[in-house]
Design an enzyme around this catalytic site. Structure first.
Site, PDB file in Angstrom:
ATOM      1  N   ASP A 332       0.883  -1.146   0.000  1.00  0.00           N
ATOM      2  CA  ASP A 332       0.000   0.000   0.000  1.00  0.00           C
ATOM      3  C   ASP A 332       0.932   1.210   0.000  1.00  0.00           C
ATOM      4  O   ASP A 332       2.031   1.130   0.534  1.00  0.00           O
ATOM      5  CB  ASP A 332      -0.852  -0.040   1.270  1.00  0.00           C
ATOM      6  CG  ASP A 332      -1.902   1.034   1.267  1.00  0.00           C
ATOM      7  OD1 ASP A 332      -2.367   1.382   0.175  1.00  0.00           O
ATOM      8  OD2 ASP A 332      -2.245   1.520   2.354  1.00  0.00           O
ATOM      9  N   ASP A 526      -0.640  -0.519   6.271  1.00  0.00           N
ATOM     10  CA  ASP A 526      -0.473   0.027   7.617  1.00  0.00           C
ATOM     11  C   ASP A 526      -1.660  -0.328   8.504  1.00  0.00           C
ATOM     12  O   ASP A 526      -1.777   0.147   9.620  1.00  0.00           O
ATOM     13  CB  ASP A 526      -0.229   1.537   7.580  1.00  0.00           C
ATOM     14  CG  ASP A 526      -1.382   2.283   6.949  1.00  0.00           C
ATOM     15  OD1 ASP A 526      -2.355   1.625   6.522  1.00  0.00           O
ATOM     16  OD2 ASP A 526      -1.315   3.522   6.877  1.00  0.00           O
TER      17      ASP A 526
END
Lengths: 638, 72
Positions: A332, A526
């Site tokens: 990501d 995250d």
């Protein structure tokens, strides 16, 4: 060494000494037999008892029985030779039992030692919390502290429960949680997590969670239960041992019976019963599968322990195995490869010092709470002096006009520049937010603000390649221009931009189905908004778990801080652990098969058999412990 | 309901045997024996009383592996 181990050691020494003495005693016949039985029973009584109980409880196929049959068989052969006028050999039977016990003893000490080592690495459990009562400060069990209580943490103590600092400032050692050796500075109002060690000044902390919900409890829970999720290799070993031991017992029986019968019936020769029974007995001794059964789980546990010391929490040995097969890593972007916060990236076309321009912009924006303003103030580095600023006027969709040190300043976008009549210069590097600045209608340049790439991201990508990852992919919701810039800077192979959270799942889905071969796909995020992707990927790696419960829940591997290099570390540790596992499997099975062949052909006696059993196990256990040592980091001080 | 117990056992194979035996005990829904941490996590069936179930678990474990201990 515990009490049991000390006792075994004493028995080993006594019977070894007795065995040596007996060789020099000039006795013969039945007396000699009884004398040899003293060290045999001394060293082997518990094995005999266990084998007997095994038969009684209908669990006969274990190593105790193998050892009993083998040694008692050797003794009976000795008796037979004695009875027929020869000189029977009892030493072998006692020696085999002796070496078996040495092996067991060594294994137990080694396992105990590495168990202690690993738990020491994870020694973050706080024993008490200091709270204020009528009688001053008291130590209580962290479990009893309610949310919102004020606790005291003296220098050198562990923070027992997550909370917020209400007074005191100083630095914290977070090494036990993150593997990061630099202390972290904290001051009033900062959130702190349990497990950190307070280094400098006393702190007062208001707890925000119960102990059971605190970071330290969650981590301990995760690591301690990690090895209960078993890997394919471990399951293979358990199944292997289940089939292997009976198979060996029947082969030994066949070896003892068939060749002599064949000799009598087909070849008309003497049967040589003694010789073949002896070979069958050696066969039994070799066959103990302990080397595998002990060393494989130990290797996984050591690998998980070593990783958690480096701030990488792995939820089970199956994930360690899958991680070693990863050849595609999907990242990501925001918060993973980039910091996820806006920072000043550059200052262009400014006739004055860059810092002076940032100062002007920060002063103008000093009243605003917009993230862009905050990043300007952060770049300025000090608290803006508000008395220098007057007549602040915020113009929606354009920016801010203000008087600073008696000059008319405008800070904003191109529309604002047009409005104040400044001749602005367009920024060709259109990958961030551009803040133009003018002073008394004169153009002073612009400041580029963007989401900064983490310093280690590039290194992380290149290391992943070095560890055998074939493809790296970046997913982001950002505009393609920004995404492409970051991707080319980091040398990421594939970029998908302007994605909604749901698109990320479908892209990972497609990557997995399109993927050829047996390589696995890992997703690194995250933990914010990407829980579905974390669980869809073969391996979900969540970053920066300190405080984020969702990440700990959804991911298979949790990195304690947000350094992307840890991803590469995790893959390296997994690779090393699996290499050791394979080495042990090949080495142990290989040597055993070789020794089984030798003993079946009569080329090797019980001495080699004992080496094949005990020696191989010791070597495998020592090899397993290597998984605990991570060469990428300095070894922990002893 | 889940409970965790400290155990003592000598080898990984013996731990696996204990796990099997525990799972087969009446009143136990699922069990995991962790040799490395010397811990045993037992999930009891609804309505089962751990105090009543655990002695049976211990005696079943003793049957398959004489050298084991569960600290109740």
């Amino acid at each position: 060494m515990n009490k049991k181990q000390k006792k075994t050691l004493l028995r080993i020494i006594c019977s070894a000494v007795l065995l040596i003495l007996l060789r020099f005693l000039p006795v013969t016949g039945i007396i000699r037999f009884f004398l040899y039985m003293i060290p045999y029973l001394l060293i082997g009584y518990d094995v005999l008892r266990k084998a007997f109980k095994g038969i009684k409880n209908r669990q006969p196929m274990d190593e105790s029985l193998l050892m009993c049959v083998a040694t008692m068989g050797a003794i009976i052969l000795g008796l037979y030779e004695d009875g027929t006028g020869g000189r029977g050999d009892y030493v072998e039977a006692v020696a085999v039992m002796l070496f078996y016990q040495i092996g067991e003893w060594f294994q137990s000490v080694a396992v105990g030692k590495s168990r202690r080592n690993i738990t020491e690495l994870m020694d973050i459990r706080p024993d008490y919390a200091n709270i204020e009562t009528e009688n001053g400060i008291e130590q209580v069990d962290p479990d009893e502290v309610e949310t919102g209580t004020i606790i005291y943490v003296k220098p050198g103590e562990k923070i027992p429960i997550d909370g917020i600092v209400i007074s005191g400032s100083g630095s914290l050692d977070t090494a036990a949680l993150t593997g990061e050796s630099l202390p972290r500075n904290i001051s009033e109002g900062d959130e702190v997590i349990s497990g950190c060690i307070n280094l400098t000044t006393p702190l007062r902390i208001r707890t925000t969670k119960e102990f059971g919900e605190s970071t330290v409890s969650k981590i301990l829970d995760l690591v301690e239960n990690a090895s209960s999720r078993k890997s394919k290799s471990e399951n293979f070993i358990t199944r292997f041992a289940r089939v292997y031991t009976p198979a060996v017992v029947f082969s030994a029986l066949a070896l003892a019976l068939l060749p002599p019968l064949f000799r009598i019936c087909a070849m008309g020769l003497a049967p040589m019963w003694g010789s073949y029974i002896y070979r069958a007995l050696s066969f039994l001794v070799i066959s103990c599968p302990c080397a595998l059964v002990v060393s494989i789980p130990l290797t996984f546990f050591a690998g998980i322990g070593g990783a958690s010391h480096a701030g990488i929490l792995i939820k089970g040995s199956n994930y360690l195995e899958t991680l070693s097969e990863v050849d595609t890593v999907v990242f990501d972007k925001t918060g993973t490869l980039t910091k996820g916060s806006f920072e000043v990236d550059g200052v262009h076309h400014s006739p004055i010092e860059e810092s002076a321009l940032i100062e002007i912009a920060a002063l103008a924006e000093s009243a605003s709470t917009h993230p862009i303003s905050q990043s300007l103030i952060k770049a300025y580095g000090a608290k803006p002096d508000r008395s220098r600023v007057t007549d602040i006027e915020e113009i929606a969709g354009q920016g801010i006009k203000a008087r600073i040190d008696g000059k008319d300043i405008a800070v904003g976008n191109t529309k604002l520049m047009k409005a104040v009549g400044a001749f602005y210069i367009e920024c060709p590097d259109d990958t961030g937010t551009i803040i133009h600045v003018s002073e008394d209608g004169k153009y002073m340049g612009h400041i580029v603000i963007s989401d900064i790439v983490k310093p280690n991201s590039g290194e992380a990508i290149s290391r992943l390649k070095a560890y055998g990852v074939q493809k790296t992919v970046m997913l982001t919701g950002d505009a393609s221009k920004i995404a492409d810039k970051v991707a080319s800077e980091l040398h990421v192979d594939e970029v998908h931009s302007e994605l909604l959270p749901a698109d990320k799942v479908s892209i990972v889905d497609r990557l997995i189905t399109e993927h050829q071969g047996k390589g696995k796909l890992a997703f690194v995020g995250d933990g914010i908004n990407d829980a579905p992707v974390l669980s869809r990927a073969d391996i979900g790696i969540a970053m920066g778990a300190m405080g984020s419960d969702a990440a700990i829940e959804a991911a298979d591997i949790v990195l304690m801080d947000d350094d992307p290099l840890k991803t590469a570390d995790a893959i390296r540790i997994a690779g090393k652990t699996m290499r050791i596992v394979k080495e042990n499997i090949v080495f142990a099975i290989g040597i055993k098969i070789l020794c089984l062949l030798f003993s079946a052909l009569g080329l090797a006696g019980m001495w080699l058999a004992v080496f094949a059993d005990v020696g191989v196990m010791i070597i495998c256990v020592l090899n397993s412990i290597r998984a605990l040592l991570d060469p990428g980091r300095k070894a922990k001080k002893a | 309901m889940k409970k965790s117990y400290k155990i003592d056992v000598d080898c990984a194979n013996c731990a696996a045997k204990m796990e099997e035996a525990t799972k087969k005990t009446e009143g136990v829904k699922d069990a995991v024996v962790n040799f490395m941490t010397l811990k045993m996590n037992v999930e009891f069936e609804d309505g089962a009383d751990p105090k009543e179930v655990m002695p049976r678990v211990l005696s079943n474990c003793k049957k398959v592996e004489d050298d084991c201990e569960i600290f109740l």
